[in-house]
Design an enzyme around this catalytic site. Structure first.
Site, PDB file in Angstrom:
ATOM      1  N   ILE A  16      -3.038  -3.148   6.940  1.00 26.28           N
ATOM      2  CA  ILE A  16      -1.778  -2.842   6.244  1.00 26.28           C
ATOM      3  C   ILE A  16      -0.741  -2.259   7.204  1.00 26.28           C
ATOM      4  O   ILE A  16      -0.312  -1.108   7.060  1.00 26.28           O
ATOM      5  CB  ILE A  16      -2.052  -1.867   5.068  1.00 26.28           C
ATOM      6  CG1 ILE A  16      -2.962  -0.701   5.516  1.00 26.28           C
ATOM      7  CG2 ILE A  16      -2.680  -2.615   3.895  1.00 26.28           C
ATOM      8  CD1 ILE A  16      -3.120   0.398   4.458  1.00 26.28           C
ATOM      9  N   ASP A  22       0.850  -1.196   0.000  1.00 25.27           N
ATOM     10  CA  ASP A  22       0.000   0.000   0.000  1.00 25.27           C
ATOM     11  C   ASP A  22       0.885   1.246   0.000  1.00 25.27           C
ATOM     12  O   ASP A  22       1.533   1.556   0.997  1.00 25.27           O
ATOM     13  CB  ASP A  22      -0.885   0.003   1.253  1.00 25.27           C
ATOM     14  CG  ASP A  22      -1.843   1.184   1.273  1.00 25.27           C
ATOM     15  OD1 ASP A  22      -2.973   1.051   0.779  1.00 25.27           O
ATOM     16  OD2 ASP A  22      -1.440   2.265   1.787  1.00 25.27           O
ATOM     17  N   HIS A  30      -7.529   9.610  -1.987  1.00 22.92           N
ATOM     18  CA  HIS A  30      -6.879   9.504  -0.673  1.00 22.92           C
ATOM     19  C   HIS A  30      -7.713  10.132   0.458  1.00 22.92           C
ATOM     20  O   HIS A  30      -7.837   9.566   1.536  1.00 22.92           O
ATOM     21  CB  HIS A  30      -5.503  10.170  -0.761  1.00 22.92           C
ATOM     22  CG  HIS A  30      -4.518   9.706   0.246  1.00 22.92           C
ATOM     23  ND1 HIS A  30      -3.178   9.545  -0.023  1.00 22.92           N
ATOM     24  CD2 HIS A  30      -4.663   9.358   1.549  1.00 22.92           C
ATOM     25  CE1 HIS A  30      -2.544   9.109   1.055  1.00 22.92           C
ATOM     26  NE2 HIS A  30      -3.432   9.001   2.025  1.00 22.92           N
ATOM     27  N   ASN A  38       4.884  -9.630  11.966  1.00 23.19           N
ATOM     28  CA  ASN A  38       3.510  -9.114  11.813  1.00 23.19           C
ATOM     29  C   ASN A  38       2.685 -10.016  10.891  1.00 23.19           C
ATOM     30  O   ASN A  38       1.486 -10.209  11.096  1.00 23.19           O
ATOM     31  CB  ASN A  38       3.521  -7.681  11.267  1.00 23.19           C
ATOM     32  CG  ASN A  38       4.045  -6.673  12.291  1.00 23.19           C
ATOM     33  OD1 ASN A  38       4.231  -7.002  13.467  1.00 23.19           O
ATOM     34  ND2 ASN A  38       4.289  -5.450  11.850  1.00 23.19           N
ATOM     35  N   TYR A  70       3.360   9.671  -0.439  1.00 26.62           N
ATOM     36  CA  TYR A  70       4.466   9.018   0.286  1.00 26.62           C
ATOM     37  C   TYR A  70       5.799   9.192  -0.452  1.00 26.62           C
ATOM     38  O   TYR A  70       6.850   8.908   0.092  1.00 26.62           O
ATOM     39  CB  TYR A  70       4.196   7.513   0.488  1.00 26.62           C
ATOM     40  CG  TYR A  70       2.900   7.169   1.190  1.00 26.62           C
ATOM     41  CD1 TYR A  70       2.150   8.130   1.857  1.00 26.62           C
ATOM     42  CD2 TYR A  70       2.410   5.869   1.179  1.00 26.62           C
ATOM     43  CE1 TYR A  70       0.953   7.812   2.468  1.00 26.62           C
ATOM     44  CE2 TYR A  70       1.216   5.535   1.801  1.00 26.62           C
ATOM     45  CZ  TYR A  70       0.489   6.518   2.427  1.00 26.62           C
ATOM     46  OH  TYR A  70      -0.700   6.190   3.032  1.00 26.62           O
ATOM     47  N   ARG A  90      10.267  -7.365  12.504  1.00 27.06           N
ATOM     48  CA  ARG A  90       8.848  -7.022  12.771  1.00 27.06           C
ATOM     49  C   ARG A  90       7.994  -7.239  11.525  1.00 27.06           C
ATOM     50  O   ARG A  90       6.846  -7.678  11.610  1.00 27.06           O
ATOM     51  CB  ARG A  90       8.735  -5.555  13.192  1.00 27.06           C
ATOM     52  CG  ARG A  90       9.334  -5.256  14.540  1.00 27.06           C
ATOM     53  CD  ARG A  90       9.261  -3.753  14.770  1.00 27.06           C
ATOM     54  NE  ARG A  90       9.770  -3.362  16.067  1.00 27.06           N
ATOM     55  CZ  ARG A  90       9.959  -2.094  16.426  1.00 27.06           C
ATOM     56  NH1 ARG A  90       9.681  -1.113  15.572  1.00 27.06           N
ATOM     57  NH2 ARG A  90      10.411  -1.815  17.620  1.00 27.06           N
TER      58      ARG A  90
END
Ligand SMILES: NC(=O)c1ccc[n+]([C@@H]2O[C@H](COP(=O)([O-])OP(=O)(O)OC[C@H]3O[C@@H](n4cnc5c(N)ncnc54)[C@H](OP(=O)(O)O)[C@@H]3O)[C@@H](O)[C@H]2O)c1
Length: 282
Positions: free
Chosen positions: A221, A38, A101, A233, A43, A229
């Site tokens: 997400i 994602d 968004h 996850n 970003y 991690r």
């Protein structure tokens, strides 16, 4: 999803990962077994996401890639151009999912932007179309305008802000909820009730929280830049919570639990929200 396409329920978010850090993180995620990434225009790491997917050697059709139309690109033509630019940066012919968004009701362009997303789908540049940070009345407007229901509504959802009502309202419209900031940006990881549940399951608190989202039927997400991690996850898929665990985690929600912006407000005249509460932009 309501258009017949599939989506991996546990994906990997790359918000606030630097350009240099993105390819290693995405490569670690793909190596661990994630098949859903994602990202978003804001970003500023779409190029690095595309590079990592190609470097993995995994076939393009086996990785589900989401990106998002940023607020300043909303509008009939600008939305089309923004998606084409995202594809150029990603180095891909299509994305699996393209989202508006934020609704940004103050600039009142989300309805025309939604029509552009449908055109992009028609042209094969995006497989599925959805939204993020939409209220139910905003959803109803774009559905009434076009007869097309978004496949997902990606909204802030974590134990301190569990969005039970919006999740139910999404489901009533056959819209999947995608949980953003699913770990509360890390803030939920030390809550004593969650630590206690984790101990019983011999799991991490992050795994417990991700398992709680999965049990609710949400797409989730989590983001991490830490390879160990990232991998652990994903093992949340192996955790089965009891009804009591779920009830306890559900009870942690609170009225002031929201970390990000409110989809009901926001326009370019007021501070508008990036994905980081600390990075509100004028
Ligand atoms: N649509 C939207 O408006 C919107 C808004 C926000 C986010 N998002 C999406 O949602 C994704 C996830 O949200 P987020 O990045 O805000 O926050 P998040 O996933 O809730 O939390 C990320 C934080 O938790 C830490 N963390 C992750 N796994 C951990 C573990 N096992 N143990 C301890 N700490 C752990 C990470 O640290 P390290 O990285 O240091 O490991 C990072 O600080 C984003 O990346 C983005 O794709 C969308």
């Amino acid at each position: 999803m309501n258009d017949g396409e599939g989506i991996p329920q546990l994906g990997f978010g790359v918000c606030a990962i630097s350009q240099d850090g993105t390819a290693p993180a995405v490569e670690a995620a793909l190596e661990a077994g994630y098949r859903h990434i994602d990202t978003a225009t804001i970003y500023k790491n779409e190029r690095q996401v595309g590079e990592a997917v190609r470097a993995s050697g995994i076939a393009r059709e086996d990785v589900f890639v989401t990106t998002k139309l940023w607020n300043t690109d909303q509008g009939r033509d600008s939305a089309l151009e923004a998606c084409e630019k995202s594809l150029e940066l990603l180095g891909m012919d299509y994305v699996d999912l393209y989202l508006i968004h934020w609704a940004q009701p103050g600039q009142a362009k989300y309805r025309e932007s939604w029509e552009s997303l449908l055109e992009l789908r028609e042209r094969g540049l995006v497989k599925s179309v959805g939204v993020s940070n939409f209220t139910s009345s905003q959803l109803d407007e774009i559905i009434a305008d076009t007869g097309v229901t978004p496949v997902v509504n990606q909204i802030e959802t974590h134990p301190f802000f569990n969005q039970a009502q919006q999740r139910a309202e999404n489901a009533a419209r056959s819209i999947l909820t995608e949980a953003w900031s699913p770990l509360g940006q890390g803030s939920a990881l030390e809550h004593p009730d969650l630590v206690a549940i984790a101990q019983v399951h011999d799991a991490t608190v992050a795994q417990i929280i991700v398992a709680w989202h999965l049990a609710a039927g949400s797409v989730v997400i989590p983001k991490s830049q830490t390879p160990q991690r990232i991998a652990s996850n994903l093992d949340a898929l192996k955790v089965t919570l009891t009804a009591q665990d779920i009830e306890l985690i559900d009870s942690l929600t609170r009225a002031d639990g929201r970390l990000g912006g409110d989809p009901a407000v926001g326009d370019l005249g007021a501070p508008f929200y990036s994905d980081r509460p600390g990075v509100m932009q004028k």
